[in-house]
Design an enzyme around this catalytic site. Sequence first.
Site, PDB file in Angstrom:
ATOM      1  N   ARG A 462       0.849  -1.180   0.000  1.00 48.69           N
ATOM      2  CA  ARG A 462       0.000   0.000   0.000  1.00 48.69           C
ATOM      3  C   ARG A 462       0.888   1.235   0.000  1.00 48.69           C
ATOM      4  NH1 ARG A 462      -4.487   0.441   4.720  1.00 48.69           N
ATOM      5  NH2 ARG A 462      -2.701   1.229   5.910  1.00 48.69           N
ATOM      6  N   ARG A 550       0.198   0.397  17.479  1.00 47.66           N
ATOM      7  CA  ARG A 550      -0.753   1.412  17.012  1.00 47.66           C
ATOM      8  C   ARG A 550      -2.154   0.836  17.131  1.00 47.66           C
ATOM      9  NH1 ARG A 550       2.986   0.571  13.009  1.00 47.66           N
ATOM     10  NH2 ARG A 550       1.348  -0.433  11.765  1.00 47.66           N
TER      11      ARG A 550
HETATM   12  C1  LIG Z   1      -5.498   2.451  10.842  1.00 50.36           C
HETATM   13  C2  LIG Z   1      -4.166   1.998  11.074  1.00 50.36           C
HETATM   14  C3  LIG Z   1      -3.815   1.372  12.284  1.00 50.36           C
HETATM   15  C4  LIG Z   1      -4.834   1.021  13.341  1.00 50.36           C
HETATM   16  O1  LIG Z   1      -5.464  -0.165  12.970  1.00 50.36           O
HETATM   17  P1  LIG Z   1      -6.564  -0.896  13.856  1.00 50.36           P
HETATM   18  O2  LIG Z   1      -6.794  -2.184  13.217  1.00 50.36           O
HETATM   19  O3  LIG Z   1      -7.761  -0.029  13.845  1.00 50.36           O
HETATM   20  O4  LIG Z   1      -5.992  -1.020  15.218  1.00 50.36           O
HETATM   21  C5  LIG Z   1      -2.488   1.080  12.497  1.00 50.36           C
HETATM   22  N1  LIG Z   1      -1.553   1.348  11.568  1.00 50.36           N
HETATM   23  C6  LIG Z   1      -1.862   1.920  10.385  1.00 50.36           C
HETATM   24  C7  LIG Z   1      -0.785   2.177   9.398  1.00 50.36           C
HETATM   25  C8  LIG Z   1      -3.166   2.260  10.088  1.00 50.36           C
HETATM   26  O5  LIG Z   1      -3.455   2.820   8.926  1.00 50.36           O
END
Ligand SMILES: *Cc1c(COP(=O)(O)O)cnc(C)c1O
Length: 707
Positions: A462, A550
């Site tokens: 991506r 994250r």
């Molecule tokens: C949205 C996103 C996340 C968070 O993902 P979740 O599955 O909602 O915890 C983490 N890293 C990146 C790069 C994202 O785009």
Amino acid sequence: MTGSPRPTGGLDWFRLAAILLVAANHTGPLRSIAPTANYLVTDILARLAVPFFLAVSGYFLLPRVKKEGTAILRPFFRRCLLLYAGAALLYLPLKLALGIAPSPLELVRDVLFEGVYYHLWYFPAVFLGLCIVAHLYRWGTISAIALCSVLYLIGLLGDSYYGLSAALPFLDGFYYLLFALFGQSRNGLFLAPIFLVLGGVLAERPIPHKLQPVVWRLCAALLMLVAEGMLVRNLGLARYTTMYLSLPLCLWFLMDVLRTLPLPPQPRLRTFSTAFYILHPLCIIGVRGMARLMGLTSILVDISPLYYCAVVGSSALLSFPFLFLSPRQRQVPLTRAWLENDPAALSHNLTLLSSLLPSETKLMAVLKANAYGHGAIWAARLCQKEGVQSFAVATAEEGTELRRHGIRGLILVLGYTAPAGAPLLSRYHLTQTIISPEHALALEQTGYPLAVHIKVDTGLHRLGFSWRDGAALATPFCCPHLRVTGLFTHLSDTETIDRLSQERTREELRRFEVAAHSLEVLGHYVPAKHIQSSYGLLNDGPLPGMAYVRVGIALYGVLSSSENHILRVLALHPVLSLRAKVTQVQELVPGEPAGYGGTFLARRPTRLATVAIGYADGIPRSLSLGRGGALLHGQYAPIVATVCMDQLLLDVTDVPAVTPGDNATFFGLDGTEFLSIETMAEQADTITNELLSRLGPRLPRVVKSYD
Ligand SMILES: *Cc1c(COP(=O)(O)O)cnc(C)c1O
């Protein structure tokens, strides 16, 4: 924003009593007929008024300070400052005209502590008091109460109990200095904090079920106050009679009684009483002046009840227009459809998810797309309050928005930002994800100093640098304007835990380590690493050696889809509920169609409820024709016909209690029944992330209060 239905009517109505007391304090209504009764009213009971206003401020502001930080005080301070400045402009010239010109030094003291005209000391008091209390609150409620009590005692010994401190030589000197500096000991440093804290503490306690016991307690406390006031008078201890030992107790029970009264809020009374408070000294001057001009001083001023009535009457008349100047509506009226956030659920999820992490790994709260539709500002503030120091957003604008609302720490922009966005990134200290060597060079060329995290593509394909190309990965390190503070990737297959997915994840982790290692080989340091998001953490547990995880969707207590396997079944609580009002209920006879194109046909005597929510609010149109539904009175009712832009129809034949004005819950808790957003996502053939992020911007997002 709070949507809490706290009954504040009692507090609002008592403002009227409070301003009558303040006016009494300044006029002495019984002075000419019964001096002792006058003392009782003006020097004892009237002393409830200013502490009451302070406690009310504490009641509404401090719980929010606790939850969202001191930034929420700013609008209040701004309003106070404006009022204070306006009042100063009114009274300073008047003071000069009356021949009471303060020296410059006195003026400074007056503005900072005493108030420019005698009763305006309320403004500096609430200002100073809030500053003190908001900071003390950080050390916990108990220490805040203790310290504010000490301050109050210091004030007390310079006020009603001055006789005691004056008798002791060293204390005498202390108070001599205190009076020289502050004028009186009732100013913001000594009197205000305890009453503010008291209001704040009370606001976080449950409202009593029964009124009567609280009323008795108030009566007892008032008796104590009167007794104490008379004692102070008989012993001749007082320098002023503003502060009494039993005053905080009285205020506590008074506030408790007032908030227990089930009266609706009266915002108009708030503006009126504020106007009265500021304007009544003008009327005092006016009444005295008029009386002198007409030669009626012996009647209008010397007969004290008459004097009091003249002052109160003219002040009320002057403040009357303000009754129609209703304050800015701060609570969103929930008349149509809205989102309800549960802050307790969010902090519960934060605690739970943080407990999974080893000490070297920090939780990075992902707040992109308006915190997955929940409302980014309040969510960020709550996270910050709970100790989260790193945040992630999708765009530089989202990051800017957080900074503007006082969010500190790391804010990582996960998406691509073009070089034109560099000034914004630099100005708001946002950390930018760089996705390729070209991106790094383009940002470098802008000349803005930027903190960056390198995104490595390990298989999602991506965004990101290829994991294979060590030389490319090193580019940002050679850009003098870029400070590389992170290296991360996003895994492609963590939602399921079958063998193939696990193999893929293992391979992607290997690729990431290859990339990190190639930096080392080229002689660069490896910055803070992070890989996992919600599913990685929940399915595999935290990876060792990572600076962050994250976490997005799990923070909000939601799974992307109920089909996902979660190894670590955590008791996460959903934060958000979506509700809308029933606007009309109609009876249909069998054979009667409904909806555009008559897509619904009544097969039995049917009751249809029209609900004020549609696809513009984020209800997918694919939930039409019975696929989706909502809870009413804790019972499920299907959506019939097609979802329109702003409205939809529910078949409520089996929920006979439904009437217009009822709430329909599309996801969330309704009484004891729960409809999950995962169910809605399944019915709409999508994942919860999409539903959440497409919730309409016109939906008010309210945050329930903790109690
Ligand atoms: C949205 C996103 C996340 C968070 O993902 P979740 O599955 O909602 O915890 C983490 N890293 C990146 C790069 C994202 O785009």
